[in-house]
Design a protein around this motif. Structure first.
Motif, mmCIF file in Angstrom:
data_model
loop_
_atom_site.group_PDB
_atom_site.id
_atom_site.type_symbol
_atom_site.label_atom_id
_atom_site.label_comp_id
_atom_site.label_asym_id
_atom_site.label_seq_id
_atom_site.Cartn_x
_atom_site.Cartn_y
_atom_site.Cartn_z
ATOM 1 N N TYR A 348 0.833 -1.200 0.000
ATOM 2 C CA TYR A 348 0.000 0.000 0.000
ATOM 3 C C TYR A 348 0.877 1.262 0.000
ATOM 4 O O TYR A 348 1.922 1.324 0.659
ATOM 5 C CB TYR A 348 -0.917 0.020 1.221
ATOM 6 N N PHE A 349 0.423 2.273 -0.770
ATOM 7 C CA PHE A 349 0.995 3.621 -0.809
ATOM 8 C C PHE A 349 2.365 3.673 -1.489
ATOM 9 O O PHE A 349 3.021 4.710 -1.455
ATOM 10 C CB PHE A 349 1.118 4.221 0.596
ATOM 11 N N LEU A 350 2.819 2.591 -2.092
ATOM 12 C CA LEU A 350 4.058 2.607 -2.853
ATOM 13 C C LEU A 350 3.746 2.431 -4.332
ATOM 14 O O LEU A 350 2.611 2.150 -4.727
ATOM 15 C CB LEU A 350 5.011 1.508 -2.373
ATOM 16 N N ASP A 351 4.788 2.587 -5.173
ATOM 17 C CA ASP A 351 4.589 2.450 -6.618
ATOM 18 C C ASP A 351 4.104 1.064 -6.997
ATOM 19 O O ASP A 351 3.438 0.889 -8.030
ATOM 20 C CB ASP A 351 5.888 2.759 -7.356
ATOM 21 N N GLY A 352 4.456 0.058 -6.159
ATOM 22 C CA GLY A 352 4.029 -1.293 -6.470
ATOM 23 C C GLY A 352 2.523 -1.444 -6.520
ATOM 24 O O GLY A 352 2.008 -2.278 -7.286
ATOM 25 N N GLU A 353 1.785 -0.654 -5.736
ATOM 26 C CA GLU A 353 0.320 -0.712 -5.769
ATOM 27 C C GLU A 353 -0.207 -0.276 -7.130
ATOM 28 O O GLU A 353 -1.048 -0.957 -7.737
ATOM 29 C CB GLU A 353 -0.249 0.183 -4.672
ATOM 30 N N SER A 354 0.301 0.858 -7.626
ATOM 31 C CA SER A 354 -0.155 1.349 -8.929
ATOM 32 C C SER A 354 0.324 0.461 -10.060
ATOM 33 O O SER A 354 -0.395 0.252 -11.052
ATOM 34 C CB SER A 354 0.337 2.784 -9.141
ATOM 35 N N ILE A 355 1.543 -0.095 -9.926
ATOM 36 C CA ILE A 355 2.068 -0.982 -10.969
ATOM 37 C C ILE A 355 1.218 -2.245 -11.062
ATOM 38 O O ILE A 355 0.878 -2.714 -12.162
ATOM 39 C CB ILE A 355 3.541 -1.318 -10.680
ATOM 40 N N LEU A 356 0.860 -2.809 -9.904
ATOM 41 C CA LEU A 356 0.036 -4.013 -9.900
ATOM 42 C C LEU A 356 -1.350 -3.727 -10.473
ATOM 43 O O LEU A 356 -1.897 -4.535 -11.249
ATOM 44 C CB LEU A 356 -0.075 -4.551 -8.475
ATOM 45 N N GLU A 357 -1.914 -2.582 -10.133
ATOM 46 C CA GLU A 357 -3.238 -2.233 -10.648
ATOM 47 C C GLU A 357 -3.207 -2.057 -12.154
ATOM 48 O O GLU A 357 -4.119 -2.515 -12.870
ATOM 49 C CB GLU A 357 -3.730 -0.957 -9.965
ATOM 50 N N SER A 358 -2.177 -1.396 -12.681
ATOM 51 C CA SER A 358 -2.077 -1.208 -14.135
ATOM 52 C C SER A 358 -1.803 -2.523 -14.844
ATOM 53 O O SER A 358 -2.269 -2.744 -15.969
ATOM 54 C CB SER A 358 -0.973 -0.202 -14.451
ATOM 55 N N THR A 359 -1.054 -3.413 -14.186
ATOM 56 C CA THR A 359 -0.756 -4.706 -14.796
ATOM 57 C C THR A 359 -2.005 -5.573 -14.902
ATOM 58 O O THR A 359 -2.211 -6.282 -15.895
ATOM 59 C CB THR A 359 0.330 -5.425 -13.979
ATOM 60 N N LEU A 360 -2.854 -5.526 -13.865
ATOM 61 C CA LEU A 360 -4.081 -6.329 -13.884
ATOM 62 C C LEU A 360 -5.044 -5.897 -14.987
ATOM 63 O O LEU A 360 -5.890 -6.686 -15.420
ATOM 64 C CB LEU A 360 -4.779 -6.247 -12.525
ATOM 65 N N CYS A 361 -4.917 -4.655 -15.450
ATOM 66 C CA CYS A 361 -5.791 -4.184 -16.530
ATOM 67 C C CYS A 361 -5.537 -4.924 -17.838
ATOM 68 O O CYS A 361 -6.403 -4.942 -18.723
ATOM 69 C CB CYS A 361 -5.617 -2.682 -16.736
ATOM 70 N N HIS A 362 -4.344 -5.515 -17.973
ATOM 71 C CA HIS A 362 -4.027 -6.233 -19.202
ATOM 72 C C HIS A 362 -4.657 -7.621 -19.230
ATOM 73 O O HIS A 362 -4.638 -8.285 -20.270
ATOM 74 C CB HIS A 362 -2.499 -6.363 -19.365
ATOM 75 N N PHE A 363 -5.185 -8.092 -18.096
ATOM 76 C CA PHE A 363 -5.845 -9.398 -18.058
ATOM 77 C C PHE A 363 -7.324 -9.207 -18.391
ATOM 78 O O PHE A 363 -8.135 -8.859 -17.530
ATOM 79 C CB PHE A 363 -5.679 -10.047 -16.686
ATOM 80 N N ALA A 364 -7.646 -9.433 -19.656
ATOM 81 C CA ALA A 364 -9.008 -9.163 -20.110
ATOM 82 C C ALA A 364 -10.026 -10.144 -19.548
ATOM 83 O O ALA A 364 -11.218 -9.830 -19.481
ATOM 84 C CB ALA A 364 -9.051 -9.191 -21.648
ATOM 85 N N PHE A 365 -9.578 -11.329 -19.138
ATOM 86 C CA PHE A 365 -10.529 -12.324 -18.644
ATOM 87 C C PHE A 365 -11.012 -12.013 -17.231
ATOM 88 O O PHE A 365 -11.926 -12.671 -16.725
ATOM 89 C CB PHE A 365 -9.899 -13.717 -18.688
ATOM 90 N N LEU A 366 -10.403 -10.989 -16.587
ATOM 91 C CA LEU A 366 -10.837 -10.595 -15.252
ATOM 92 C C LEU A 366 -11.752 -9.381 -15.358
ATOM 93 O O LEU A 366 -11.369 -8.370 -15.968
ATOM 94 C CB LEU A 366 -9.640 -10.268 -14.364
ATOM 95 N N CYS A 367 -12.897 -9.492 -14.764
ATOM 96 C CA CYS A 367 -13.783 -8.328 -14.734
ATOM 97 C C CYS A 367 -13.277 -7.325 -13.703
ATOM 98 O O CYS A 367 -12.375 -7.619 -12.919
ATOM 99 C CB CYS A 367 -15.217 -8.765 -14.429
#
Length: 398
Positions: A348-367
């Motif tokens: 939480y509150f580090l760049d890893g949070e935003s990086i993980l969130e942006s990475t999950l956007c590439h998984f189209a099979f996840l709503c």
């Protein structure tokens, strides 16, 4: 730092910054760049990921630059410093057992006759000598009053010197030599075959000799890594005896050869040698020598501060420059690597949070709902593991 690479990447994406903040977290400096959330959400996932990863890439590039600079440092400083020849002493603390033997500016030439070229060889050689001396108990002599003596290190002492020396008769385990003399015991060749059964040999007599005179003699025994005995321990002549020092239990006998090329006496001798070459005969006494240390050689080796760089000219002010540059590069490398790892963690509150969130956007099979659940679970687990690891490292350090 008052800026972050995210700001530069955001500018290339025409994203406006709102403010920049600086903070310190767990003794590590950091900076925070705030963007307009609405404009940031309008960017593509790949563009947002570029912005969030900019800080990590910056730290990674900084680590690579520092590592490359450390590799090239000997070549960069080559015109002014000699590297890898022999380690030079930078400092000897008052608590060091070598405080009476070495001083800043001295150069360590060899240990037990083995040439030393850098700090790593100095540590490895002393560790090897300590392991050979204390690790093999089958090659030892039990001398009452003196403890266990390693017979594998010896000197070819003339019999005349042995006769003139003070002889000690071991009685009731009480024996000693004067402060300026060291106890030696003669080890005949016949004993070499008796040591293989693992039983110690009891010596009834010992001689008090001057160690400064003995170390100038030829060496005997198979405990010296720098000499070749052709498989025999008896390399002394008929009018000599192979004598071994008798150290206290748990202590190791080691020879250290050093030089003092930057001392005033040595510089004077060098100047005179250009005029009269015969004066170079006294350079050995003025420019170094050999001393014997008996004790914990592991502590001895780590108690002095050494550097692999030696100045080509006697300028005291530039002696510490390579060491300072190395420490700066190593410290920068470690801090940058730590920041890169911290920023990449799913916390939480580090760049890893935003990086993980942006990475999950590439998984189209996840709503979107599943993405948020996966994000929260990963952040919770990552934060918990990171906190536990931090406290474990802190307890281990303390």
């Amino acid at each position: 730092m008052l800026w972050r690479p995210q700001g530069l990447i955001a500018t290339s994406e025409c994203l406006q910054m709102e403010y920049v903040a600086v903070f310190v977290a767990f003794l590590f400096p950091g900076a925070l760049v705030a963007f307009d959330s609405e404009s940031l959400q309008q960017l593509s996932c790949f563009a947002a990921l570029r912005i969030y990863c900019a800080g990590i890439w910056h730290n990674a590039v900084c680590c690579a630059a520092c590592g490359f600079a450390l590799l090239l440092l000997p070549f960069i400083l080559f015109p002014f410093y000699v590297h890898g020849d022999s380690p030079m002493v930078l400092g000897v603390p008052s608590t060091s057992p070598l405080s009476g033997y070495l001083s800043p500016g001295d150069v360590i030439v060899s240990v037990d006759g083995v040439p030393i070229h850098n700090v790593q060889e100095w540590i490895e050689m002393t560790s090897l000598i300590n392991q050979l001396a204390l690790g093999d108990r089958n090659h030892s002599i039990d001398v009452p009053g003196f403890g266990t003596a390693n017979r594998r290190k010896g000197y070819c002492v003339p019999n005349s010197m042995m006769e003139e020396s003070k002889q000690i008769i071991i009685a009731d385990s009480q024996s000693s030599c004067p402060n300026d003399l060291t106890a030696f015991t003669t080890v005949p060749c016949a004993y070499s075959s008796m040591l293989g059964d693992g039983h110690p040999i009891r010596i009834e007599k010992a001689h008090c000799l001057n160690a400064k005179d003995v170390i100038k003699l030829n060496k005997c025994g198979d405990g010296w890594a720098a000499i070749i005995t052709n498989g025999s321990n008896c390399i002394c002549s008929e009018d000599e005896s192979c004598s071994s020092p008798i150290p206290m239990p748990g202590l190791v006998w080691v020879e250290v050869t050093y030089s003092r090329p930057y001392s005033l006496e040595c510089l004077r001798v060098r100047r005179k040698s250009f005029v009269d070459p015969r004066t170079s005969e006294g350079m050995e006494s003025n420019c170094g020598g050999t001393f014997v240390f008996v004790g914990d050689i592991i502590f001895m080796a780590r108690s002095v501060q050494l550097t692999a760089y030696r100045p080509r000219w006697a300028f005291p002010l530039v002696t510490y420059l390579p060491h300072v540059l190395e420490r700066i590069l190593i410290c920068t490398f470690q801090v940058s690597l730590t920041l890169a790892l911290l920023n990449g963690l799913p916390v939480y509150f580090l760049d890893g949070e935003s990086i993980l969130e942006s990475t999950l956007c590439h998984f189209a099979f996840l709503c979107q709902r599943k993405r948020r659940k996966v994000l929260q679970v990963c952040l919770l687990m990552g934060t918990l593991i990171s906190v536990l690891a931090f406290f474990r490292i802190a307890l281990y350090t303390l």
